[in-house]
Design an enzyme around this catalytic site. Structure first.
Site, mmCIF file in Angstrom:
data_model
loop_
_atom_site.group_PDB
_atom_site.id
_atom_site.type_symbol
_atom_site.label_atom_id
_atom_site.label_comp_id
_atom_site.label_asym_id
_atom_site.label_seq_id
_atom_site.Cartn_x
_atom_site.Cartn_y
_atom_site.Cartn_z
ATOM 1 N N GLU A 183 -9.515 2.820 -5.800
ATOM 2 C CA GLU A 183 -9.157 4.192 -5.424
ATOM 3 C C GLU A 183 -7.930 4.718 -6.161
ATOM 4 O O GLU A 183 -7.050 5.319 -5.545
ATOM 5 C CB GLU A 183 -8.902 4.262 -3.909
ATOM 6 N N HIS A 205 -2.649 3.257 -5.019
ATOM 7 C CA HIS A 205 -2.076 2.760 -3.749
ATOM 8 C C HIS A 205 -0.628 2.327 -3.964
ATOM 9 O O HIS A 205 -0.192 1.306 -3.430
ATOM 10 C CB HIS A 205 -2.913 1.603 -3.188
ATOM 11 N N ASP A 248 0.847 -1.193 0.000
ATOM 12 C CA ASP A 248 0.000 0.000 0.000
ATOM 13 C C ASP A 248 0.885 1.248 0.000
ATOM 14 O O ASP A 248 2.113 1.135 0.005
ATOM 15 C CB ASP A 248 -0.978 -0.013 1.182
HETATM 16 C C1 TNX Z 1 -11.055 1.836 1.473
HETATM 17 S S1 TNX Z 1 -11.720 -0.927 0.502
HETATM 18 C C2 TNX Z 1 -9.939 1.185 0.999
HETATM 19 C C3 TNX Z 1 -8.789 0.955 1.893
HETATM 20 C C4 TNX Z 1 -8.984 1.612 3.219
HETATM 21 C C5 TNX Z 1 -10.406 1.384 3.697
HETATM 22 C C6 TNX Z 1 -10.674 1.908 5.072
HETATM 23 C C7 TNX Z 1 -10.679 -0.498 -0.474
HETATM 24 C C8 TNX Z 1 -10.649 -1.339 -1.625
HETATM 25 N N1 TNX Z 1 -9.900 0.575 -0.233
HETATM 26 O O1 TNX Z 1 -7.609 1.376 1.271
HETATM 27 O O2 TNX Z 1 -8.068 1.084 4.124
HETATM 28 O O3 TNX Z 1 -11.302 1.980 2.792
HETATM 29 O O4 TNX Z 1 -11.917 1.491 5.560
#
Ligand code: TNX
Length: 564
Positions: free
Chosen positions: A360, A297, A211
């Site tokens: 994301e 990420h 990450d």
């Molecule tokens: C979203 S769920 C994210 C994570 C975070 C999380 C915190 C997802 C695929 N991505 O990177 O840690 O929310 O709840």
């Protein structure tokens, strides 16, 4: 999807209560979690003594050794394991009848069903496949008094009730995600967590290994991924965004002032440690699904190898939470880098699924980078979403060529999804619905029900968490099959998993606090798949009461649920 009626379970509980009231010397009532599909109480008990032996048929010796090793600490001795031909009354027989499937036999290759019978003359667990036998063994452990889970010798009688249990799971994917990118978790804890998954008859550990805040997997070809990427200079103190003041709201481009702890932080797993964990999990019928995030990420990787990034700015490993703008560039050389990384990942993780993230991925750096814009034009791509889709397809093709299956978060649907991909639906059920309708397999990881980094209580006094509110009862009533799907579409729902994101979870004890007993509730959801109106939360809480004693004896730092 077949749903199993709740009244069957209530019925055995009821008949059990009546029977045990009639026979005063009966062993304690069985409180299994997850509850088995069918359980019939018979009269009498079986008593395990120093003479008891384990017998196994061909292919079942590893499970016999596992059972013997699990029982040994509390018993104070190891039950000898022998081939079934030596059978003598009073033993525990593990029988693998892996016969060719006959017509009308609907046992799937991944069959996890078992039959467990206990009578006064012995215990017999039979199954078509080792996984089923293994789950029979888990049920057997839970039939004993809770002290069987102790790590030191217990002075007591080891008596279990005579029963017949015919059992099988509703879903094939019964998992938990553990994020070690934000906070690193030691090898011994990972193993202990796998033990808990196995006890709950769960079969997937989704291991979130990379990450923005840390790259945790040793890659021989690119030593800086861990040399640089596994370490951040310091870590955010308190909650991200807490220091946002009125002027930050008025002028959102002014960054809120966050506080950091000044402590260098990090860690990673060596190849040897990973092999060890994967083997450990395999013995417990848990598939470890590694996640290597892309294209977003990616800040830790870009910190290690800046040429992989999409902006000219040098950057370090991320110190705080929230979504980073650092994204891999879509050059062929970056795709080649990722293929090389995945080649090593495939050496370490022999099972089918490789998770490539996909969530994301902010596209700002792609939008602002003329070279990326040129690449889009050259490749005939309309927008950045299509570029992401192009990216994922390159990786999908590569994994497929290597006989593996790509799985990714629901954003991989954007701009068109690679053909063989499996989708993990986290932003509610929407992605799962779309993917199942398009004929893709789906794992439900719905952030309204399965995010165990969210608060468990609204009453205050809970350790700092990311936000949200997902109490035990809500998990217990989760239905992994989105109501909008037809029967045929729902056959693509492989199952569900809980998420332990660790931005605000620094220690194994805290992981356990967030995980248990919500994992216990989810384990039952994915094992039984009852219609929500057929579930009985009160009955679950009663069984959980005993189950928590097991966790207590195993030193698991669970959260005591409130009476509901
Ligand atoms: C979203 S769920 C994210 C994570 C975070 C999380 C915190 C997802 C695929 N991505 O990177 O840690 O929310 O709840």
């Amino acid at each position: 999807m077949v749903k199993y009626p709740g009244h069957l379970i209530s019925l055995w509980l009821l008949s059990w209560t009546l029977l045990s009231a009639l026979s005063p010397c009966a062993a304690a009532a069985p409180n299994l979690i997850p509850a088995p599909l069918e359980m019939t109480r018979k009269s009498g008990n079986f008593r395990l003594t120093a003479d008891t032996r384990i017998y196994y048929t061909r292919g079942a010796s590893a499970i016999a050794d596992y059972l013997s090793a699990e029982l040994a600490p509390a018993l104070g001795w190891s039950l000898p394991a022998q081939a079934a031909e030596a059978w003598q009354a009073g033993g525990i027989l593990l029988e693998l009848n892996d016969e060719p499937q006959s017509a009308g036999d609907n046992r799937a290759p991944g069959d996890e069903s078992y039959l467990l019978t206990v009578d006064e003359n012995g215990v017999r667990i039979s199954a078509a496949r080792p996984a089923g036998l293994f789950y029979g063994v888990q049920s057997l452990r839970q039939l004993f008094p809770v002290e069987i889970f102790a790590k030191e010798k217990q002075e007591r009688d080891w008596t279990i009730p005579c029963v017949r249990i015919a059992d099988q799971p509703a879903f094939s994917w019964r998992g938990m995600l553990l994020d070690v990118g934000r906070h690193f978790m030691p090898v011994d804890f990972i193993k202990q967590f796998i033990d808990q998954l196995a006890l709950h008859k769960m079969n997937r550990l989704h291991w979130h290994l990379t990450d923005d805040q840390g790259w945790r997997l040793e890659i021989k070809r690119y030593p800086l991924l861990t040399g640089v990427g596994a370490w951040r200079d310091e870590t955010l103190v308190g909650h991200y965004g807490d220091s946002r003041r009125w002027w930050n709201r008025l002028f959102p481009w002014i960054e809120p002032v966050h506080q950091y702890d000044g402590q260098r932080y990090g860690g990673f797993y060596t190849r040897q440690q990973v092999r060890d964990i994967v083997d450990y999990a395999r013995t417990r019928h848990v598939m470890v699904v590694p996640e290597i995030e892309m294209p977003g990420h990616a800040q830790a990787a870009v910190a290690a190898y800046p040429e992989l990034g999409s902006s000219d700015e040098a950057v370090g490993v991320k110190r705080g939470w929230g979504v980073s703008p650092y994204i891999y560039n879509p050059e062929q050389s970056t795709i080649d880098f990722l293929k090389n990384v995945l080649t090593e990942v495939m050496e370490l993780f022999p099972d089918d699924y490789i998770h490539i993230g996909g969530d994301e991925a902010r596209k700002d750096q792609w939008i602002n980078n003329p070279r990326v814009q040129l690449l889009m034009e050259e490749r005939g791509l309309e927008n950045e979403e299509e570029m992401q889709s192009w990216f994922i397809r390159q990786i999908d093709e590569f994994l497929s060529q290597n006989g593996r299956r790509l799985i990714g978060w629901d954003e991989i649907l954007q701009g068109g999804l690679a053909r063989g991909a499996t989708v993990m639906s986290w932003r509610g059920a929407t992605g799962g619905i779309a993917a199942a309708r398009a004929g893709h397999d789906v794992v439900m990881a719905d952030n309204n029900y399965t995010y165990f980094d969210h608060y468990q209580s609204e009453s205050g006094g809970e350790p700092l968490a990311i936000g949200g509110y997902i109490p035990l009862k809500k998990v217990y009533y989760y239905d992994p099959i989105p109501g909008a799907l037809t029967e045929e579409e729902s056959s693509h729902i492989l199952g569900a998993q809980g998420q332990l994101w660790t931005e605000y979870i620094k220690t194994p004890e805290h992981v356990e606090y967030m995980a248990f007993p919500r994992v216990s509730a989810l384990a039952e959801v994915v094992w039984l798949n009852q219609e929500p109106e057929q579930r009985d939360y009160q009955a679950f809480l009663q069984r959980l009461d005993v189950h928590l004693q097991r966790l207590e004896i195993m030193n698991i730092n669970y959260r005591q649920p409130e009476e509901d």
